[in-house]
Scaffold this active site. Structure first.
Site, PDB file in Angstrom:
ATOM      1  N   HIS A  50       0.898  -1.172   0.000  1.00 40.07           N
ATOM      2  CA  HIS A  50       0.000   0.000   0.000  1.00 40.07           C
ATOM      3  C   HIS A  50       0.930   1.214   0.000  1.00 40.07           C
ATOM      4  O   HIS A  50       1.255   1.753   1.044  1.00 40.07           O
ATOM      5  CB  HIS A  50      -0.881  -0.003   1.251  1.00 40.07           C
ATOM      6  CG  HIS A  50      -1.893  -1.092   1.262  1.00 40.07           C
ATOM      7  ND1 HIS A  50      -2.978  -1.108   0.405  1.00 40.07           N
ATOM      8  CD2 HIS A  50      -1.998  -2.217   2.022  1.00 40.07           C
ATOM      9  CE1 HIS A  50      -3.720  -2.183   0.659  1.00 40.07           C
ATOM     10  NE2 HIS A  50      -3.143  -2.876   1.621  1.00 40.07           N
ATOM     11  N   THR A  70       0.884  -8.296  -2.696  1.00 44.90           N
ATOM     12  CA  THR A  70      -0.454  -8.821  -2.410  1.00 44.90           C
ATOM     13  C   THR A  70      -1.589  -7.798  -2.355  1.00 44.90           C
ATOM     14  O   THR A  70      -2.756  -8.192  -2.529  1.00 44.90           O
ATOM     15  CB  THR A  70      -0.426  -9.553  -1.045  1.00 44.90           C
ATOM     16  OG1 THR A  70       0.084  -8.647  -0.056  1.00 44.90           O
ATOM     17  CG2 THR A  70       0.417 -10.805  -1.106  1.00 44.90           C
ATOM     18  N   GLU A  71      -1.276  -6.504  -2.122  1.00 45.75           N
ATOM     19  CA  GLU A  71      -2.364  -5.535  -1.914  1.00 45.75           C
ATOM     20  C   GLU A  71      -2.008  -4.175  -2.518  1.00 45.75           C
ATOM     21  O   GLU A  71      -2.283  -3.127  -1.948  1.00 45.75           O
ATOM     22  CB  GLU A  71      -2.646  -5.389  -0.404  1.00 45.75           C
ATOM     23  CG  GLU A  71      -2.935  -6.695   0.318  1.00 45.75           C
ATOM     24  CD  GLU A  71      -3.274  -6.525   1.792  1.00 45.75           C
ATOM     25  OE1 GLU A  71      -3.264  -7.546   2.491  1.00 45.75           O
ATOM     26  OE2 GLU A  71      -3.556  -5.377   2.224  1.00 45.75           O
ATOM     27  N   LEU A  72      -1.426  -4.209  -3.736  1.00 42.18           N
ATOM     28  CA  LEU A  72      -0.879  -2.992  -4.333  1.00 42.18           C
ATOM     29  C   LEU A  72      -1.946  -1.930  -4.590  1.00 42.18           C
ATOM     30  O   LEU A  72      -2.999  -2.225  -5.146  1.00 42.18           O
ATOM     31  CB  LEU A  72      -0.164  -3.321  -5.658  1.00 42.18           C
ATOM     32  CG  LEU A  72       0.431  -2.156  -6.450  1.00 42.18           C
ATOM     33  CD1 LEU A  72       1.535  -1.438  -5.663  1.00 42.18           C
ATOM     34  CD2 LEU A  72       0.983  -2.653  -7.792  1.00 42.18           C
TER      35      LEU A  72
END
Ligand code: G3I
Length: 343
Positions: free
Chosen positions: A230, A256-258
């Site tokens: 993030h 995993t959570e760009l």
């Protein structure tokens, strides 16, 4: 023992009717560089909107349940499991040929009160083992990976004090991973965390934690490290250094959570190129489809706008993936275990 049955196609919003907005699937292009998939976080409330289902179906190769596999959603009270949301996502993914990254079991946040009220170590261990077993048994053989451990570290690399470590202690990580491995040996088991986006003390702490759980001469318990990414605007250039440093752990790495505030095309390009060029980086997932549905909507951090139109960042990713592969550097990392046959 597969408890979960595919629901009929008609009830699923499938991917086809809506016209493609973009010519190329960035997932297909990413796979052309030898990577496993380029995925997206989503859930039933988004997949039941045709435009979202179309984009997820046409342009991404994997889905992560943004919330439907978390404790609050899946076991709102002790022993009472609600698989509605998770079933929908798994059904949609299986029907559309997508990989699934499950998310998450041992996380110190957003835990239901009934879990927080358990202060006896053995009781909490029993509850944790049962939860992991119920979830992974239900989706036996259907999940590519699972974030068994989420956000365990402080920025200085030390273990965060959470309900899990306060009541059970640091052994909770081994206990959870062993329960997951026993429940479904085909799933790649991940430890996932944020601010691993440059070579820092937290990255060193993560490598040490993984090494402590994968002692030489014993079957590894950790198959991969998830770097949430993030990012803040301007941080993309440091991601490569973070990935290379994480490779020291000798396991797979996944972004995993760009999401990147402002979604500057060159920033997304830089992160994708970093993953391409670091061999252990096997997959990349963005945290949501379109800006208004992001957990930080006012920063417009994603690849599609409010009208489901691809933003310049999407096309810049397609552009860089269309160019021939850069040689992957890399530290000899790579997957520790043969696990992960789910997909
Ligand atoms: O489902 C309830 C709904 O019944 C209720 O009416 C509504 C109003 O309170 O809340 C709904 O739950 C919300 C849930 O998202 C589902 O929408 C929670 O309040 C809200 O806190 C939760 O936010 C999620 C957050 O994790 C906490 O679980 C975000 O959508 C999700 O994007 C965010 O994702 C995390 C990753 O899991 C881990 N890494 C960081 C990332 C961003 O914080």
């Amino acid at each position: 023992m597969k408890l979960f049955a595919l629901i009929s196609l008609s009830t699923l919003i499938s991917a086809t009717p809506v016209k493609r907005q973009v010519t190329a699937s960035i997932d297909n292009l990413f796979k052309n560089h030898g990577k496993t998939f380029l995925g997206v976080a989503t859930d039933e409330k988004y997949l039941t909107v045709q435009q979202n289902a179309a984009i997820a179906g046409q342009d991404f190769g994997a889905v992560t349940p943004e919330n439907s596999m978390k404790w609050a959603a899946i076991e709102p009270s002790r022993g009472v499991f609600n698989f509605t949301g998770a079933d929908y996502l798994v059904n949609w993914a299986v029907t559309n040929g997508k990989s699934i990254r499950g998310h998450n079991f041992v996380w110190g946040e957003y835990l239901p009160n009934w879990v927080l009220n358990i202060t006896d170590a053995q009781t909490l261990i029993d509850v944790l083992q049962n939860h992991i077993t119920q979830v992974l048994n239900r989706y036996q053989g259907l999940l590519y990976a699972f974030d068994v451990i989420n956000e365990p570290l402080n920025q200085d690399g030390s273990l965060k004090s959470t309900h899990w470590t306060q009541v059970i202690g640091p052994d909770v990580f081994r206990i959870a991973l062993e329960a997951a491995r026993a429940a479904d040996p085909s799933v790649k088991l991940y430890i996932n965390d944020y601010t691993l986006d440059w070579n820092n003390t937290k990255v060193a702490g993560m490598v040490n934690l993984v090494n402590s759980l994968n002692p030489p001469g014993q079957p590894p318990l950790v198959d991969g490290i998830g770097s949430q990414a993030h990012l803040n605007a301007g941080e993309a250039p440091s991601v490569h250094g973070g990935l290379v440093a994480l490779s020291e752990a000798g396991v797979d790495i996944a972004i995993t959570e760009l999401d990147i505030p402002g979604a500057e095309p060159s920033e997304y390009q830089t992160v994708v190129q970093a993953c391409i060029s670091v061999r252990p980086c096997v997959s990349l997932s963005v945290w949501g489809i379109r800006d208004p549905d992001s957990y930080r909507p006012t920063t417009n951090p994603l690849l599609f706008d409010e009208s489901w139109q691809a933003k310049p960042a999407y096309n810049s990713i397609a552009g860089v993936l269309n160019s021939p592969s850069q040689p992957s550097s890399s530290s000899a990392g790579g997957s520790a275990s043969g696990a992960g046959a789910g997909n």
